[in-house]
Design a protein around this motif. Sequence first.
Motif, PDB file in Angstrom:
ATOM      1  N   ALA A  42     -30.016  -5.359  36.382  1.00 60.03           N
ATOM      2  CA  ALA A  42     -30.130  -3.984  35.886  1.00 60.03           C
ATOM      3  C   ALA A  42     -28.804  -3.240  36.019  1.00 60.03           C
ATOM      4  O   ALA A  42     -28.410  -2.493  35.113  1.00 60.03           O
ATOM      5  N   LEU A  43     -28.090  -3.446  37.126  1.00 64.04           N
ATOM      6  CA  LEU A  43     -26.767  -2.833  37.285  1.00 64.04           C
ATOM      7  C   LEU A  43     -25.800  -3.350  36.235  1.00 64.04           C
ATOM      8  O   LEU A  43     -25.033  -2.575  35.643  1.00 64.04           O
ATOM      9  N   MET A  44     -25.830  -4.648  36.002  1.00 62.31           N
ATOM     10  CA  MET A  44     -24.936  -5.228  35.001  1.00 62.31           C
ATOM     11  C   MET A  44     -25.270  -4.713  33.605  1.00 62.31           C
ATOM     12  O   MET A  44     -24.362  -4.505  32.787  1.00 62.31           O
ATOM     13  N   LEU A  45     -26.543  -4.488  33.311  1.00 62.61           N
ATOM     14  CA  LEU A  45     -26.919  -3.930  32.013  1.00 62.61           C
ATOM     15  C   LEU A  45     -26.378  -2.518  31.847  1.00 62.61           C
ATOM     16  O   LEU A  45     -25.975  -2.123  30.751  1.00 62.61           O
ATOM     17  N   GLY A  46     -26.359  -1.731  32.924  1.00 63.77           N
ATOM     18  CA  GLY A  46     -25.771  -0.396  32.864  1.00 63.77           C
ATOM     19  C   GLY A  46     -24.289  -0.448  32.557  1.00 63.77           C
ATOM     20  O   GLY A  46     -23.767   0.349  31.768  1.00 63.77           O
ATOM     21  N   VAL A  47     -23.590  -1.411  33.153  1.00 57.94           N
ATOM     22  CA  VAL A  47     -22.157  -1.573  32.888  1.00 57.94           C
ATOM     23  C   VAL A  47     -21.932  -2.028  31.448  1.00 57.94           C
ATOM     24  O   VAL A  47     -21.037  -1.525  30.766  1.00 57.94           O
ATOM     25  N   VAL A  48     -22.749  -2.964  30.982  1.00 58.50           N
ATOM     26  CA  VAL A  48     -22.615  -3.452  29.603  1.00 58.50           C
ATOM     27  C   VAL A  48     -22.876  -2.318  28.615  1.00 58.50           C
ATOM     28  O   VAL A  48     -22.150  -2.170  27.627  1.00 58.50           O
TER      29      VAL A  48
ATOM     30  N   ILE B 296     -27.965   2.498  25.363  1.00 55.00           N
ATOM     31  CA  ILE B 296     -28.550   2.627  26.687  1.00 55.00           C
ATOM     32  C   ILE B 296     -30.071   2.443  26.638  1.00 55.00           C
ATOM     33  O   ILE B 296     -30.654   1.872  27.562  1.00 55.00           O
ATOM     34  N   MET B 297     -30.712   2.884  25.571  1.00 50.80           N
ATOM     35  CA  MET B 297     -32.166   2.713  25.473  1.00 50.80           C
ATOM     36  C   MET B 297     -32.529   1.231  25.352  1.00 50.80           C
ATOM     37  O   MET B 297     -33.555   0.805  25.881  1.00 50.80           O
ATOM     38  N   MET B 298     -31.703   0.466  24.691  1.00 52.56           N
ATOM     39  CA  MET B 298     -31.941  -0.969  24.593  1.00 52.56           C
ATOM     40  C   MET B 298     -31.767  -1.619  25.970  1.00 52.56           C
ATOM     41  O   MET B 298     -32.563  -2.466  26.368  1.00 52.56           O
ATOM     42  N   GLY B 299     -30.750  -1.199  26.693  1.00 51.13           N
ATOM     43  CA  GLY B 299     -30.537  -1.717  28.040  1.00 51.13           C
ATOM     44  C   GLY B 299     -31.681  -1.356  28.978  1.00 51.13           C
ATOM     45  O   GLY B 299     -32.100  -2.164  29.803  1.00 51.13           O
ATOM     46  N   MET B 300     -32.185  -0.130  28.843  1.00 53.45           N
ATOM     47  CA  MET B 300     -33.317   0.276  29.671  1.00 53.45           C
ATOM     48  C   MET B 300     -34.578  -0.496  29.296  1.00 53.45           C
ATOM     49  O   MET B 300     -35.394  -0.816  30.159  1.00 53.45           O
ATOM     50  N   GLY B 301     -34.730  -0.813  28.025  1.00 54.72           N
ATOM     51  CA  GLY B 301     -35.875  -1.612  27.596  1.00 54.72           C
ATOM     52  C   GLY B 301     -35.835  -3.023  28.150  1.00 54.72           C
ATOM     53  O   GLY B 301     -36.846  -3.560  28.593  1.00 54.72           O
ATOM     54  N   VAL B 302     -34.644  -3.610  28.140  1.00 55.13           N
ATOM     55  CA  VAL B 302     -34.493  -4.948  28.722  1.00 55.13           C
ATOM     56  C   VAL B 302     -34.766  -4.900  30.222  1.00 55.13           C
ATOM     57  O   VAL B 302     -35.440  -5.767  30.773  1.00 55.13           O
TER      58      VAL B 302
ATOM     59  N   ILE C  67     -32.340   2.348  37.474  1.00 53.31           N
ATOM     60  CA  ILE C  67     -31.095   1.779  38.013  1.00 53.31           C
ATOM     61  C   ILE C  67     -30.073   1.611  36.892  1.00 53.31           C
ATOM     62  O   ILE C  67     -28.893   1.956  37.056  1.00 53.31           O
ATOM     63  N   THR C  68     -30.516   1.105  35.748  1.00 51.14           N
ATOM     64  CA  THR C  68     -29.619   0.932  34.602  1.00 51.14           C
ATOM     65  C   THR C  68     -29.090   2.279  34.134  1.00 51.14           C
ATOM     66  O   THR C  68     -27.888   2.439  33.890  1.00 51.14           O
ATOM     67  N   LEU C  69     -29.968   3.271  34.020  1.00 58.30           N
ATOM     68  CA  LEU C  69     -29.552   4.597  33.569  1.00 58.30           C
ATOM     69  C   LEU C  69     -28.596   5.246  34.563  1.00 58.30           C
ATOM     70  O   LEU C  69     -27.588   5.848  34.169  1.00 58.30           O
ATOM     71  N   LEU C  70     -28.873   5.132  35.854  1.00 55.49           N
ATOM     72  CA  LEU C  70     -27.993   5.727  36.863  1.00 55.49           C
ATOM     73  C   LEU C  70     -26.615   5.073  36.866  1.00 55.49           C
ATOM     74  O   LEU C  70     -25.601   5.757  37.054  1.00 55.49           O
ATOM     75  N   MET C  71     -26.563   3.775  36.667  1.00 57.30           N
ATOM     76  CA  MET C  71     -25.269   3.097  36.589  1.00 57.30           C
ATOM     77  C   MET C  71     -24.491   3.583  35.374  1.00 57.30           C
ATOM     78  O   MET C  71     -23.290   3.864  35.460  1.00 57.30           O
ATOM     79  N   TYR C  72     -25.161   3.703  34.251  1.00 57.53           N
ATOM     80  CA  TYR C  72     -24.532   4.195  33.023  1.00 57.53           C
ATOM     81  C   TYR C  72     -24.031   5.624  33.204  1.00 57.53           C
ATOM     82  O   TYR C  72     -22.889   5.949  32.879  1.00 57.53           O
ATOM     83  N   LYS C  73     -24.878   6.496  33.729  1.00 57.28           N
ATOM     84  CA  LYS C  73     -24.491   7.895  33.933  1.00 57.28           C
ATOM     85  C   LYS C  73     -23.391   8.020  34.980  1.00 57.28           C
ATOM     86  O   LYS C  73     -22.509   8.868  34.864  1.00 57.28           O
ATOM     87  N   GLY C  74     -23.450   7.195  36.019  1.00 57.92           N
ATOM     88  CA  GLY C  74     -22.407   7.217  37.033  1.00 57.92           C
ATOM     89  C   GLY C  74     -21.052   6.829  36.477  1.00 57.92           C
ATOM     90  O   GLY C  74     -20.036   7.450  36.797  1.00 57.92           O
ATOM     91  N   LEU C  75     -21.026   5.821  35.641  1.00 61.81           N
ATOM     92  CA  LEU C  75     -19.766   5.420  35.004  1.00 61.81           C
ATOM     93  C   LEU C  75     -19.265   6.495  34.044  1.00 61.81           C
ATOM     94  O   LEU C  75     -18.051   6.729  33.941  1.00 61.81           O
ATOM     95  N   ASN C  76     -20.194   7.166  33.339  1.00 65.51           N
ATOM     96  CA  ASN C  76     -19.793   8.283  32.488  1.00 65.51           C
ATOM     97  C   ASN C  76     -19.206   9.422  33.309  1.00 65.51           C
ATOM     98  O   ASN C  76     -18.228  10.046  32.919  1.00 65.51           O
ATOM     99  N   PHE C  77     -19.801   9.685  34.464  1.00 66.97           N
ATOM    100  CA  PHE C  77     -19.311  10.757  35.350  1.00 66.97           C
ATOM    101  C   PHE C  77     -17.927  10.410  35.894  1.00 66.97           C
ATOM    102  O   PHE C  77     -17.048  11.276  35.948  1.00 66.97           O
ATOM    103  N   ILE C  78     -17.720   9.169  36.268  1.00 64.83           N
ATOM    104  CA  ILE C  78     -16.414   8.743  36.786  1.00 64.83           C
ATOM    105  C   ILE C  78     -15.348   8.818  35.691  1.00 64.83           C
ATOM    106  O   ILE C  78     -14.216   9.224  35.954  1.00 64.83           O
ATOM    107  N   LYS C  79     -15.721   8.433  34.484  1.00 63.70           N
ATOM    108  CA  LYS C  79     -14.757   8.449  33.372  1.00 63.70           C
ATOM    109  C   LYS C  79     -14.316   9.861  33.034  1.00 63.70           C
ATOM    110  O   LYS C  79     -13.161  10.111  32.739  1.00 63.70           O
TER     111      LYS C  79
END
Length: 90
Positions: free
Chosen positions: A23-29, A38-44, A77-89
């Motif tokens: 799930a973490l790796m899907l957020g990064v991908v 992101i919705m596709m990643g959350m679905g997976v 977890i996937t969404l938080l990883m995605y949002k966290g990377l967006n926040f860092i960027k």
Amino acid sequence: MIYWIFGDLNPLFAVFILSPIIALMLGVVCFYRRRFKIMMGMGVSFVLPLLFIASDWATLWANVGIGMVYGVGYSLITLLMYKGLNFIKN
């Protein structure tokens, strides 16, 4: 139905260790590959526990409820990883 391929895989390892890592790796991908939404990643991520919990069709249908609970957790977890990377960027 991962157990059809890996018959000796411990279900606790798959559900509590391997699925959150996936799930973490899907957020990064989803963050780095804009075409993979992101919705596709959350679905997976949502269906990951059903793939790991079920060893046959009867077990799959018996564990659908808990699979949904874990699926929501892994999607978060996937969404938080995605949002966290967006926040860092930004």
